[in-house]
Write a protein that holds these residues in place. Structure first.
Motif, PDB file in Angstrom:
ATOM      1  N   HIS A  84      81.730  96.356  17.365  1.00  0.00           N
ATOM      2  CA  HIS A  84      80.915  95.944  18.515  1.00  0.00           C
ATOM      3  C   HIS A  84      79.465  95.666  18.132  1.00  0.00           C
ATOM      4  N   LEU A  85      79.063  96.078  16.936  1.00  0.00           N
ATOM      5  CA  LEU A  85      77.652  96.071  16.567  1.00  0.00           C
ATOM      6  C   LEU A  85      77.341  94.909  15.626  1.00  0.00           C
ATOM      7  N   LYS A  86      76.384  94.089  16.015  1.00  0.00           N
ATOM      8  CA  LYS A  86      76.030  92.920  15.204  1.00  0.00           C
ATOM      9  C   LYS A  86      75.491  93.337  13.843  1.00  0.00           C
ATOM     10  N   ASP A  87      74.599  94.333  13.826  1.00  0.00           N
ATOM     11  CA  ASP A  87      74.007  94.808  12.579  1.00  0.00           C
ATOM     12  C   ASP A  87      74.770  96.043  12.108  1.00  0.00           C
ATOM     13  N   ASP A  88      75.922  95.829  11.503  1.00  0.00           N
ATOM     14  CA  ASP A  88      76.757  96.955  11.081  1.00  0.00           C
ATOM     15  C   ASP A  88      76.118  97.728   9.930  1.00  0.00           C
ATOM     16  N   TYR A  89      75.510  97.008   8.996  1.00  0.00           N
ATOM     17  CA  TYR A  89      74.869  97.653   7.852  1.00  0.00           C
ATOM     18  C   TYR A  89      73.713  98.551   8.320  1.00  0.00           C
TER      19      TYR A  89
END
Length: 353
Positions: free
Chosen positions: A120-125
């Protein structure tokens, strides 16, 4: 409830049970798995806790110190506080895409659960790096996500048009492993769901990795039995879902084959359960659990009998069990056959001359 909350509820992305047993089976299985990694007085962080039933389950079924559940949805946090609050539980409205460490009661969590969240999260890193900053060195992260190789993000068979509007991506096992390694996590166990039940492996609908933070010495591997169970589970999963079943002929009646696979799986699960009981010196429980194993399906049952008798000191019965096992070499897992042969000769040496 806000309109976007209503849409998400209708999509199946959020559920609002009033007891843990009302939650979806696959959700419950993941939290039940997490119980195995909790130690006394652990502080636990449950990311995207939703309605709080999982955080509650961990709190009441373990000897942990606390479970902090965080979620961006205010309605979910309110629901958790109303329905799933104990003295151990804390629920906080938090945005996982921002630096959330300052809003947490502490920043040295022993265990973090992060189920069906990272997609769900665009910035996974960035999220994983922030998460690692909230963990103790050597702390455990249990994380899950849909498997891109089984449910492609842009061709999801469960959604009209093939795209879940709440997911940025799904991960192939190698992609999620590389991301976790890049963020300082080493994978110590790999599990998968086929489709609901959890087995060791990576090839089901959902990938589940158990990781340690800041400890790169750990490596996971699967033994032959675990590999067999996963293969059988994937075959069973493929038969139940037609969109995974392109390579099998529709002219064949697989009913009896599926039944046989079910029997094999049950016996193999029971085999692992008995083995773990023996390893934990719970001999009486192990002996009782032997009844779950069908010797015709799983002739390795005699190996377990041999171990039980050997552990309890009945060497002659152990020899008898190992002898029966060794007489069926062609049907026996070669690793188990080799160990049984070794134990057989060990006992022979121990007998009075």
């Amino acid at each position: 409830m806000l309109m976007e909350d209503t849409n998400e509820l209708l999509s199946g992305e959020r559920i609002y049970p009033i007891s843990f047993n009302e939650a979806a089976i696959d959700h419950k299985e993941r939290y039940q798995l997490a119980l195995n990694y909790i130690s006394r007085d652990d502080n636990i962080l449950d990311c995207a806790t939703g309605a709080g039933y999982g955080a509650y389950y961990l709190a009441v079924n373990s000897n942990c110190n606390s479970v902090v559940g965080i979620d961006i949805n205010e309605h979910a946090i309110n629901w958790a506080n109303e329905n799933f609050k104990t003295q151990k539980n804390i629920y906080l409205k938090t945005d996982l895409l921002e630096d959330f460490s300052g809003s947490l009661p502490n920043n040295d969590y022993d265990l973090v659960t992060c189920f069906e969240t990272i997609e769900h999260l665009k910035d996974d890193y960035g999220f994983l790096k922030r998460l690692s900053g909230c963990m103790k060195p050597g702390g455990i992260l249990i994380i899950s996500s849909p498997n891109e190789e089984v449910i492609p993000c842009l061709a999801n068979p469960f959604y009209p048009g093939g795209k879940n509007p709440y997911h940025h991506r799904h991960y192939a096992p190698s992609e999620l492993k590389n991301l976790l390694n890049d963020c300082g996590f080493s994978i110590i166990e790999a599990y998968t769901q086929c489709p609901d039940k959890i087995v060791k492996g990576e090839n089901g609908f959902v990938i589940i990795y158990v990781c340690k933070y800041n400890n790169m010495d750990h490596k996971y591997s699967m033994n032959t039995l675990e590999q067999s169970i996963e293969k059988l589970s994937v075959i069973q999963m493929n038969r139940h879902y037609q969109f995974l079943n392109n390579s099998l002929s529709n002219s064949i009646d697989f009913t009896l084959i599926n039944k046989r696979i079910d029997e094999i799986l049950v016996s193999n699960y029971a085999f692992m359960e008995v083995y773990e009981l023996i390893e934990g010196s719970k001999i009486n429980l192990a002996y009782q659990a032997l009844d779950q194993i069908d010797e015709k399906v799983c002739p390795e049952k005699n190996f377990l009998k041999g171990l039980i008798y050997q552990t309890s000191g009945d060497l002659y019965k152990a020899i008898e069990s190992y002898t029966i096992l060794l007489s069926e070499e062609n049907r026996i897992n070669p690793i188990i056959y080799s160990v049984a042969k070794e134990q057989f000769h060990k006992i022979i040496e121990m007998l009075p001359k």
